[in-house]
Design a protein around this motif. Structure first.
Motif, short mmCIF file in Angstrom:
data_model
loop_
_atom_site.label_atom_id
_atom_site.label_comp_id
_atom_site.label_asym_id
_atom_site.label_seq_id
_atom_site.Cartn_x
_atom_site.Cartn_y
_atom_site.Cartn_z
N ASN A 98 0.81 -1.22 0.00
CA ASN A 98 0.00 0.00 0.00
C ASN A 98 0.85 1.27 0.00
N GLY A 99 2.16 1.13 0.20
CA GLY A 99 3.02 2.30 0.24
C GLY A 99 2.74 3.18 1.43
N GLU A 100 2.43 2.58 2.58
CA GLU A 100 2.10 3.32 3.79
C GLU A 100 3.07 2.97 4.91
N LEU A 101 3.06 3.77 5.96
CA LEU A 101 3.93 3.56 7.12
C LEU A 101 5.40 3.47 6.69
N TRP A 102 5.80 4.39 5.81
CA TRP A 102 7.17 4.39 5.32
C TRP A 102 8.13 4.82 6.43
N GLY A 103 9.42 4.68 6.14
CA GLY A 103 10.44 4.95 7.14
C GLY A 103 10.89 6.40 7.20
N ARG A 104 11.79 6.65 8.13
CA ARG A 104 12.38 7.97 8.28
C ARG A 104 13.40 8.19 7.17
N PRO A 105 13.79 9.45 6.93
CA PRO A 105 14.80 9.73 5.90
C PRO A 105 16.08 8.95 6.16
N ALA A 106 16.67 8.42 5.10
CA ALA A 106 17.89 7.63 5.19
C ALA A 106 19.02 8.35 4.49
N ASP A 107 20.23 7.95 4.81
CA ASP A 107 21.40 8.49 4.14
C ASP A 107 21.35 8.11 2.67
N ALA A 108 21.72 9.03 1.81
CA ALA A 108 21.65 8.79 0.37
C ALA A 108 22.53 7.63 -0.08
N THR A 109 23.52 7.26 0.75
CA THR A 109 24.41 6.16 0.38
C THR A 109 23.86 4.79 0.78
N LEU A 110 22.74 4.76 1.50
CA LEU A 110 22.16 3.48 1.91
C LEU A 110 21.69 2.73 0.67
N PRO A 111 22.25 1.54 0.39
CA PRO A 111 21.93 0.84 -0.87
C PRO A 111 20.44 0.55 -1.03
N GLN A 170 13.05 12.22 -1.11
CA GLN A 170 14.17 11.86 -0.24
C GLN A 170 14.15 10.36 0.02
N PRO A 171 15.31 9.69 -0.08
CA PRO A 171 15.33 8.25 0.21
C PRO A 171 14.99 7.98 1.68
N ARG A 172 14.26 6.92 1.91
CA ARG A 172 13.82 6.58 3.25
C ARG A 172 14.10 5.10 3.55
N HIS A 173 14.09 4.78 4.84
CA HIS A 173 14.20 3.38 5.23
C HIS A 173 12.90 2.66 4.87
N PRO A 174 12.99 1.50 4.22
CA PRO A 174 11.78 0.71 3.98
C PRO A 174 11.38 0.00 5.28
N SER A 175 10.86 0.76 6.21
CA SER A 175 10.62 0.25 7.56
C SER A 175 9.60 -0.89 7.59
N GLN A 176 8.72 -0.93 6.58
CA GLN A 176 7.76 -2.03 6.54
C GLN A 176 8.49 -3.36 6.40
N ILE A 177 9.57 -3.35 5.59
CA ILE A 177 10.36 -4.57 5.39
C ILE A 177 11.15 -4.90 6.66
N TYR A 178 11.68 -3.88 7.32
CA TYR A 178 12.37 -4.10 8.58
C TYR A 178 11.43 -4.79 9.57
N GLN A 179 10.19 -4.27 9.65
CA GLN A 179 9.24 -4.84 10.61
C GLN A 179 8.80 -6.24 10.19
N PHE A 180 8.69 -6.47 8.88
CA PHE A 180 8.39 -7.82 8.42
C PHE A 180 9.45 -8.81 8.88
N LEU A 181 10.71 -8.41 8.75
CA LEU A 181 11.81 -9.30 9.15
C LEU A 181 11.88 -9.48 10.66
#
Length: 280
Positions: free
Chosen positions: A152-165, A177-188
């Motif tokens: 759904n593209g919701e509950l996205w993460g906080r801004p991340a460093d541009a070098t984060l792959p 701005q690039p962000r942490h895919p926090s949904q995937i972090y929480q899935f894991l």
């Protein structure tokens, strides 16, 4: 830097009927619960209980039904009370508008606890045993829900460093701005890591309430960590000590879980069954 893939939230459209991916993730969560609960029946003390107190497939179905009701009612009321009490106090009719979104895990957890208490009382089963049965079957469902959040593209993460792959741009956030895919972090964390640890822990004889306590502590810790990468709710921001509402709700969860585990450690012996099918 990655670009969020534009995924149509509708998985299947048949005339006026639309099947959403988010709904399918919920179905997956329920299916995983049924599968794991049947495997759980082979674990002690549930496998040895006989007679009228024996655990059956019907028990699993009833626990799931009541659990779903607890998630919906508790999750909605939790969101109303924890996240937007002022708004809903002024607009009480919107409390029932669940199609507009707004659910709280912590509220849903309280709803599940209440529903399983009802189940335990109605079936004459020890409440703590019921909760110990359910706890290891929950994380995979949480993980499925996080996949739904990502689609759904919701509950996205906080801004991340541009070098984060794996930094990802979520256009829905209103910025490039690039962000942490926090949904995937929480899935894991909530779905995979917590499930593996809790399932292995529950495979061995534990004192009543210790498996439930392990879930409270485990989820509270992984959710607390994940919140550092997840964008806080816009209308709340960060609260005292720079912590999000989700983190503050995890604090009593972890403290309560530790207290419950210690109480169980002093109180009883590992769950076992006696000859008459009752737990001792």
């Amino acid at each position: 830097m990655l670009q969020y893939p534009k995924i149509d939230p509708v998985a299947l459209q048949i005339g006026p009927i639309a099947v959403h991916w988010y709904g399918l993730t919920y179905l997956a969560a329920f299916g995983l619960f049924m599968l794991l609960a049947h495997w759980r029946l082979k674990h002690e003390p549930f496998a040895s209980v006989q007679g009228a107190a024996a655990w059956t497939r019907r028990d699993i179905e009833d626990m799931l039904f009541l659990g779903v009701m607890g998630v919906i009612i508790g999750g909605r009321l939790g969101y109303v009370l924890f996240y937007k009490p002022g708004h809903y106090l002024q607009n009480p009719a919107e409390i029932f508008a669940i199609w507009k979104g707004g659910m709280s895990f912590h509220g849903g957890m309280l709803g599940v606890i209440a529903s399983q208490y009802w189940f335990a009382r109605s079936r004459g089963k020890p409440f703590l045993q019921v909760m110990d049965f359910v706890a290891p079957c929950i994380p995979t469902g949480l993980g499925a829900g996080r996949i739904g959040n990502f689609i759904n593209g919701e509950l996205w993460g906080r801004p991340a460093d541009a070098t984060l792959p794996w930094g990802m741009v979520f256009p829905q956030s209103g910025s490039l701005q690039p962000r942490h895919p926090s949904q995937i972090y929480q899935f894991l964390l909530e779905g995979i890591v917590l499930f593996v640890l809790l399932w292995l822990y529950a495979r061995h004889p534990r004192k009543p309430a210790q498996v439930s306590a392990a879930f409270l502590v485990g989820y509270g810790i992984v959710r607390f960590i994940a919140e550092y990468f997840r964008e806080p709710d816009a209308h709340l921001g960060l609260l005292a000590l720079g912590m999000s509402m989700g983190q503050w709700l995890c604090v009593p969860m972890v403290v309560g879980g530790v207290g419950l585990w210690l109480w169980a450690e002093r109180r009883g012996t590992p769950q076992a069954t006696t000859g008459n099918g009752k737990t001792a």
